[in-house]
Design a protein around this motif. Structure first.
Motif, PDB file in Angstrom:
ATOM      1  N   LEU A 177       0.808  -1.219   0.000  1.00  0.00           N
ATOM      2  CA  LEU A 177       0.000   0.000   0.000  1.00  0.00           C
ATOM      3  C   LEU A 177       0.843   1.272   0.000  1.00  0.00           C
ATOM      4  O   LEU A 177       0.489   2.260  -0.653  1.00  0.00           O
ATOM      5  CB  LEU A 177      -0.936   0.012   1.209  1.00  0.00           C
ATOM      6  CG  LEU A 177      -2.058  -1.032   1.245  1.00  0.00           C
ATOM      7  CD1 LEU A 177      -2.869  -0.884   2.518  1.00  0.00           C
ATOM      8  CD2 LEU A 177      -2.963  -0.914   0.024  1.00  0.00           C
ATOM      9  N   PHE A 178       1.973   1.258   0.733  1.00  0.00           N
ATOM     10  CA  PHE A 178       2.701   2.510   0.958  1.00  0.00           C
ATOM     11  C   PHE A 178       4.170   2.473   0.546  1.00  0.00           C
ATOM     12  O   PHE A 178       4.906   3.405   0.789  1.00  0.00           O
ATOM     13  CB  PHE A 178       2.600   2.909   2.439  1.00  0.00           C
ATOM     14  CG  PHE A 178       1.190   2.991   2.936  1.00  0.00           C
ATOM     15  CD1 PHE A 178       0.271   3.819   2.312  1.00  0.00           C
ATOM     16  CD2 PHE A 178       0.773   2.228   4.015  1.00  0.00           C
ATOM     17  CE1 PHE A 178      -1.036   3.904   2.765  1.00  0.00           C
ATOM     18  CE2 PHE A 178      -0.531   2.296   4.472  1.00  0.00           C
ATOM     19  CZ  PHE A 178      -1.442   3.134   3.840  1.00  0.00           C
ATOM     20  N   ASN A 179       4.599   1.385  -0.014  1.00  0.00           N
ATOM     21  CA  ASN A 179       5.949   1.229  -0.564  1.00  0.00           C
ATOM     22  C   ASN A 179       7.024   1.228   0.530  1.00  0.00           C
ATOM     23  O   ASN A 179       6.755   0.898   1.665  1.00  0.00           O
ATOM     24  CB  ASN A 179       6.223   2.281  -1.640  1.00  0.00           C
ATOM     25  CG  ASN A 179       7.030   1.711  -2.803  1.00  0.00           C
ATOM     26  OD1 ASN A 179       8.050   1.068  -2.599  1.00  0.00           O
ATOM     27  ND2 ASN A 179       6.558   1.937  -4.019  1.00  0.00           N
ATOM     28  N   SER A 204       5.344  -3.332  15.371  1.00  0.00           N
ATOM     29  CA  SER A 204       6.375  -2.567  14.681  1.00  0.00           C
ATOM     30  C   SER A 204       5.819  -1.227  14.222  1.00  0.00           C
ATOM     31  O   SER A 204       4.701  -1.151  13.717  1.00  0.00           O
ATOM     32  CB  SER A 204       6.905  -3.336  13.467  1.00  0.00           C
ATOM     33  OG  SER A 204       7.518  -4.548  13.853  1.00  0.00           O
ATOM     34  N   MET A 205       6.619  -0.189  14.392  1.00  0.00           N
ATOM     35  CA  MET A 205       6.299   1.130  13.856  1.00  0.00           C
ATOM     36  C   MET A 205       7.195   1.362  12.646  1.00  0.00           C
ATOM     37  O   MET A 205       8.426   1.281  12.747  1.00  0.00           O
ATOM     38  CB  MET A 205       6.535   2.217  14.904  1.00  0.00           C
ATOM     39  CG  MET A 205       5.621   2.110  16.115  1.00  0.00           C
ATOM     40  SD  MET A 205       3.873   2.406  15.728  1.00  0.00           S
ATOM     41  CE  MET A 205       3.903   4.154  15.357  1.00  0.00           C
ATOM     42  N   LEU A 206       6.585   1.633  11.521  1.00  0.00           N
ATOM     43  CA  LEU A 206       7.312   1.787  10.264  1.00  0.00           C
ATOM     44  C   LEU A 206       7.097   3.184   9.722  1.00  0.00           C
ATOM     45  O   LEU A 206       5.963   3.631   9.576  1.00  0.00           O
ATOM     46  CB  LEU A 206       6.804   0.768   9.228  1.00  0.00           C
ATOM     47  CG  LEU A 206       6.553  -0.670   9.699  1.00  0.00           C
ATOM     48  CD1 LEU A 206       5.893  -1.477   8.583  1.00  0.00           C
ATOM     49  CD2 LEU A 206       7.855  -1.312  10.153  1.00  0.00           C
ATOM     50  N   LYS A 207       8.189   3.856   9.389  1.00  0.00           N
ATOM     51  CA  LYS A 207       8.068   5.148   8.718  1.00  0.00           C
ATOM     52  C   LYS A 207       8.418   4.953   7.248  1.00  0.00           C
ATOM     53  O   LYS A 207       9.545   4.586   6.911  1.00  0.00           O
ATOM     54  CB  LYS A 207       8.995   6.190   9.336  1.00  0.00           C
ATOM     55  CG  LYS A 207       8.811   7.566   8.708  1.00  0.00           C
ATOM     56  CD  LYS A 207       9.710   8.609   9.344  1.00  0.00           C
ATOM     57  CE  LYS A 207       9.503   9.967   8.668  1.00  0.00           C
ATOM     58  NZ  LYS A 207      10.409  11.009   9.220  1.00  0.00           N
ATOM     59  N   HIS A 208       7.434   5.151   6.392  1.00  0.00           N
ATOM     60  CA  HIS A 208       7.640   4.973   4.962  1.00  0.00           C
ATOM     61  C   HIS A 208       8.345   6.188   4.368  1.00  0.00           C
ATOM     62  O   HIS A 208       8.294   7.298   4.923  1.00  0.00           O
ATOM     63  CB  HIS A 208       6.299   4.742   4.260  1.00  0.00           C
ATOM     64  CG  HIS A 208       5.593   3.498   4.693  1.00  0.00           C
ATOM     65  ND1 HIS A 208       5.723   2.295   4.039  1.00  0.00           N
ATOM     66  CD2 HIS A 208       4.762   3.270   5.748  1.00  0.00           C
ATOM     67  CE1 HIS A 208       4.989   1.380   4.644  1.00  0.00           C
ATOM     68  NE2 HIS A 208       4.396   1.942   5.684  1.00  0.00           N
ATOM     69  N   LYS A 209       8.973   5.993   3.233  1.00  0.00           N
ATOM     70  CA  LYS A 209       9.710   7.079   2.581  1.00  0.00           C
ATOM     71  C   LYS A 209       8.787   8.202   2.125  1.00  0.00           C
ATOM     72  O   LYS A 209       9.236   9.336   1.929  1.00  0.00           O
ATOM     73  CB  LYS A 209      10.524   6.532   1.413  1.00  0.00           C
ATOM     74  CG  LYS A 209      11.712   5.686   1.855  1.00  0.00           C
ATOM     75  CD  LYS A 209      12.583   5.275   0.689  1.00  0.00           C
ATOM     76  CE  LYS A 209      13.807   4.508   1.179  1.00  0.00           C
ATOM     77  NZ  LYS A 209      14.698   4.093   0.060  1.00  0.00           N
TER      78      LYS A 209
END
Length: 308
Positions: A177-179, A204-209
């Motif tokens: 969805l967010f790459n 998990s906390m993920l920060k997308h580009k």
């Protein structure tokens, strides 16, 4: 044309793939196992596989064996579908060798074919959320009623089990969805199940580009079953509810049904298999280039959770 397909492994997912291939695509299916016991089974030995002239291969053995099995099968120069995840995080991957042969490598993340997920995919292209919450609560001991869960590959660290690998669909959907992701914070939570040596719960906390933040919570020790994605916007929320096959919008404390659909789980496997058989290494949802980002993220989640 009637294709001849070899499936490595004959657990529940290998059998499911085989049934779908035979029923819907009229394929000849042969299972390769270390210790063949049933009809249509052969020993997993390269010298024996060479005698059959297979058109495709599908790898469905334990995750810890994926890399070793893939390296052997790539010599046939035929398309190979690897059941998710592509590799176990501890595999020492020869990146050059894999990339050189990437046109033959495909990964099975069948949730990429789910109707609601693809609705969200189109939705977020024009309306990006601030935060996405991916949540999957399930109970691994009840997955296979005739199997002792403590003996399953999902509960074995040696075989590549654990919730991060076994339930990595949610991790893949965050990528789908967010790459790509630029930073990861991950922890494993307290365990409930006895006599297994793998992580059961991970958040998990993920920060997308692209600036979006995803929170992914996966748990295969919960007796409360839930599978949802919640997209948070400034003034409303969008909720994908997989167990009820619907998407709702909550705005001003009011709920509105956005999408209600019918779908069987086998429908996802059929679409995935059709995509694989019509393989295109650059365009389809199973291709190496479209799934390797998920494997990289899985490895980062393992690393982050170990470092705490």
């Amino acid at each position: 044309m009637k294709f001849k397909i070899c499936i490595i492994g004959r657990g529940s997912i290998g059998s499911r793939h085989g049934n779908i291939l035979k029923t819907n695509f009229a394929c000849d299916v042969v299972y390769a196992r270390r210790s063949p016991e049933l009809v249509n089974e052969i020993p997993f030995k390269i010298s024996i596989l060479k005698k059959f002239n297979f058109d495709y291969f599908i790898i469905c053995n334990p995750t810890s064996l994926h890399y070793e099995t893939l390296r052997k099968l790539l010599n046939f120069k035929k398309p190979i579908l690897v059941e998710k995840p592509l590799f176990f995080s501890t595999n020492k991957i020869d990146k050059f060798f894999i990339k050189k042969n990437s046109k033959y490598i495909f990964t099975a993340y069948m949730m990429r074919y789910e109707i609601g997920i693809n609705f969200l995919l189109n939705y977020v292209k024009t309306k990006k959320p601030n935060l996405a919450y991916f949540k999957w609560l399930t109970y691994m001991p009840s997955w296979h009623t005739n199997e002792d869960y403590k003996r399953s590959y999902a509960s074995s660290k040696k075989l590549g089990g654990g919730v991060i690998s076994t339930c990595s669909h949610e991790i893949d959907m965050a990528i789908y969805l967010f790459n790509e992701v630029e930073s990861v914070n991950s922890i494993n939570l307290n365990k409930n199940l006895k006599k297994i040596n793998v992580e059961e719960k991970n958040i998990s906390m993920l920060k997308h580009k692209n600036g979006i933040v995803s929170k992914v919570y996966i748990d295969f020790s919960s007796k409360f079953l839930e599978r949802k994605i919640i997209l948070y916007y400034n003034d409303f929320q969008l909720i994908w509810d997989f167990l009820n096959l619907k998407i709702i919008k909550i705005e001003n404390k009011k709920k509105k049904l956005i999408l209600k659909y019918k779908q069987k789980v086998d429908d996802l496997y059929k679409k995935q298999m059709l995509d694989f058989i019509n393989n295109s290494s650059t365009s389809n949802r199973t291709s190496y280039f479209n799934t390797i980002k998920t494997q990289i993220l899985i490895n980062k989640i393992y690393s982050s959770s170990k470092k705490k």
